[in-house]
Design an enzyme around this catalytic site. Structure first.
Site, PDB file in Angstrom:
ATOM      1  CD  GLU A 152      19.835  18.907 -44.244  1.00  0.00           C
ATOM      2  OE1 GLU A 152      20.299  18.325 -43.422  1.00  0.00           O
ATOM      3  OE2 GLU A 152      19.619  18.525 -45.635  1.00  0.00           O
ATOM      4  CG  HIS A 155      18.282  15.136 -40.612  1.00  0.00           C
ATOM      5  ND1 HIS A 155      18.130  13.938 -40.627  1.00  0.00           N
ATOM      6  CD2 HIS A 155      18.287  15.636 -41.900  1.00  0.00           C
ATOM      7  CE1 HIS A 155      18.151  13.372 -41.869  1.00  0.00           C
ATOM      8  NE2 HIS A 155      18.365  14.425 -42.933  1.00  0.00           N
TER       9      HIS A 155
HETATM   10 CO    CO Z   1      18.602  14.235 -44.681  1.00  0.00          CO
END
Ligand code: CO
Length: 179
Positions: A152, A155
């Site tokens: 995450e 990202h």
């Molecule tokens: Co993802």
């Protein structure tokens, strides 16, 4: 239910912006909507009805907001969940030891299958603003939750899991743990 942006969208390749604190009502609402989306995606009936893929993590750029917010919601046993709703997460230390998911990683923004091992740090320490507790926290974690957090956080920097699939890594991390 939020619209999930796919990896073909330039937003998924853009470096997101830090959240200014104290957190605004709109950023808090965004984070809570992301958590709700993950909960709905893990509800088999809701997911089938709305054609949702189950997810354990989501970053704001995936829902069209180029901001440093991530949400993690990992099933642990039948009813327990490990939940993080974080702004501005930063990895402040990480183990030399690597780990990877034997089955490979997936992503709600990626429809194609990308086989291969994604080598992550086995243990990490993350500093972040906890949106649920409304305070700065440090998270010490290892194994699967550490892998999800690293996915995450990537990202937020425009990095997708398949960017990290590289055959050479297999030689580079011979003692990586398979999870
Ligand atoms: Co993802």
């Amino acid at each position: 239910m939020l619209k999930i942006f796919k990896d073909s969208d330039p937003l998924l390749r853009t470096r997101a912006k830090q959240i200014s604190l104290p957190i605004s009502d709109s950023d808090r609402e965004l984070a809570l909507a992301m958590l709700e989306h993950l909960k709905e995606s893990q509800d088999p009936l809701f997911a089938a009805e709305h054609n949702l893929r189950p997810g354990v993590g989501l970053a704001a750029p995936q829902v069209g907001e180029s901001k440093h917010i991530i949400v993690v919601h990992i099933p642990r046993g039948k009813t327990e969940r490990l939940t993080y709703v974080l702004a501005n997460p930063i990895i402040i230390s990480s183990s030399v030891r690597r780990a990877y998911l034997r089955s490979g990683e997936g992503c709600l923004s990626v429809d194609e299958n990308h086989p291969g091992h994604v080598y992550r740090h086995y243990k990490i320490k993350v500093k972040a603003f906890d949106i649920l507790k409304n305070e700065e926290i440090e998270i010490n974690t290892f194994g699967y939750p550490a892998i999800v957090l690293q996915h995450e956080i990537d990202h937020l920097h425009g990095v997708l899991f398949y960017d990290r699939i590289n055959e050479e890594n297999i030689v580079k991390y011979p003692d990586a743990l398979s999870l």
